[in-house]
Design a protein around this motif. Structure first.
Motif, PDB file in Angstrom:
ATOM      1  N   ASN A  98      30.760   6.668  -0.415  1.00 13.02           N
ATOM      2  CA  ASN A  98      30.401   6.685  -1.785  1.00 13.02           C
ATOM      3  C   ASN A  98      29.379   5.869  -2.008  1.00 13.02           C
ATOM      4  OD1 ASN A  98      31.029   7.457  -4.336  1.00 13.02           O
ATOM      5  ND2 ASN A  98      32.052   5.583  -4.926  1.00 13.02           N
ATOM      6  N   TYR A  99      28.492   6.423  -2.958  1.00 11.65           N
ATOM      7  CA  TYR A  99      27.192   5.432  -3.481  1.00 11.65           C
ATOM      8  C   TYR A  99      27.344   5.547  -4.824  1.00 11.65           C
ATOM      9  CZ  TYR A  99      22.257   4.404  -4.458  1.00 11.65           C
ATOM     10  OH  TYR A  99      21.345   3.750  -4.815  1.00 11.65           O
ATOM     11  N   THR A 100      27.147   4.246  -5.426  1.00 13.60           N
ATOM     12  CA  THR A 100      27.260   4.042  -6.808  1.00 13.60           C
ATOM     13  C   THR A 100      26.069   3.733  -7.460  1.00 13.60           C
ATOM     14  OG1 THR A 100      28.170   1.991  -6.565  1.00 13.60           O
ATOM     15  CG2 THR A 100      29.708   3.508  -6.904  1.00 13.60           C
ATOM     16  N   GLY A 101      25.030   3.453  -6.795  1.00 13.35           N
ATOM     17  CA  GLY A 101      23.783   2.993  -7.307  1.00 13.35           C
ATOM     18  C   GLY A 101      23.750   1.624  -7.579  1.00 13.35           C
TER      19      GLY A 101
ATOM     20  N   ARG B 121      27.236  10.481  -0.978  1.00 17.06           N
ATOM     21  CA  ARG B 121      25.757  10.243  -0.975  1.00 17.06           C
ATOM     22  C   ARG B 121      25.074   8.875  -0.292  1.00 17.06           C
ATOM     23  NH1 ARG B 121      24.942  11.670  -7.186  1.00 17.06           N
ATOM     24  NH2 ARG B 121      25.039  13.992  -7.019  1.00 17.06           N
ATOM     25  N   GLY B 122      26.161   8.087   0.292  1.00 19.16           N
ATOM     26  CA  GLY B 122      25.800   6.863   0.608  1.00 19.16           C
ATOM     27  C   GLY B 122      25.818   7.212   2.351  1.00 19.16           C
TER      28      GLY B 122
ATOM     29  N   GLY C  55      35.348  10.628 -17.270  1.00 21.59           N
ATOM     30  CA  GLY C  55      34.297  11.032 -18.181  1.00 21.59           C
ATOM     31  C   GLY C  55      33.560   9.612 -18.754  1.00 21.59           C
ATOM     32  N   GLY C  56      32.219   9.857 -19.010  1.00 17.59           N
ATOM     33  CA  GLY C  56      31.540   8.566 -19.485  1.00 17.59           C
ATOM     34  C   GLY C  56      30.926   8.000 -18.348  1.00 17.59           C
ATOM     35  N   PRO C  57      30.533   6.417 -18.499  1.00 18.44           N
ATOM     36  CA  PRO C  57      30.024   5.832 -17.536  1.00 18.44           C
ATOM     37  C   PRO C  57      30.657   5.352 -16.218  1.00 18.44           C
ATOM     38  CG  PRO C  57      29.760   4.591 -19.555  1.00 18.44           C
ATOM     39  CD  PRO C  57      30.787   5.782 -19.754  1.00 18.44           C
ATOM     40  N   GLY C  58      31.983   5.608 -16.421  1.00 18.27           N
ATOM     41  CA  GLY C  58      32.968   5.181 -15.238  1.00 18.27           C
ATOM     42  C   GLY C  58      32.982   6.586 -14.353  1.00 18.27           C
TER      43      GLY C  58
END
Length: 105
Positions: free
Chosen positions: A101-104, A95-96, A83-86
């Motif tokens: 994996n795409y983290t932005g 999404r990449g 949970g949270g930002p991680g």
């Protein structure tokens, strides 16, 4: 009504409830000792809609399906949920480029 030949592709799940005679214990109290419950075939479970006992081969299948569902639920609850930002960094979101994996960042 739909015509179907042969067995169903998936086994239907029958809703079960505790036996009203033995209250789910599978045994009833005799005069001096416990006796197997005749109402539920000494299983403790009956069909919820009708209150009738299942045949033994069907009962084994239905109890196995319930056990597998409970095991899946336990395993799902054992896995920690990030949970949270991680949270976005823990699992793949596809999404990449090429489904990576795409983290932005």
């Amino acid at each position: 009504m739909r015509r179907v030949h042969g067995p169903a592709f998936k086994k239907a799940v029958i809703e079960l409830s505790e036996c009203p005679s033995c209250r789910g214990r599978a045994v009833t109290q005799g005069l001096f000792h416990e006796l197997p419950c005749d109402h539920c075939n000494a299983s403790g479970w009956v069909v919820a809609a009708t209150g009738e006992a299942l045949p033994l081969d069907e009962l084994v299948t239905q109890l196995s399906m319930r056990l597998q569902a409970a095991t899946r639920q336990i395993e799902q609850l054992k896995r920690p949920q990030a949970g949270g930002p991680g949270a976005g960094y823990q699992g793949g979101n596809r999404r990449g480029a090429g489904g990576t994996n795409y983290t932005g960042d």
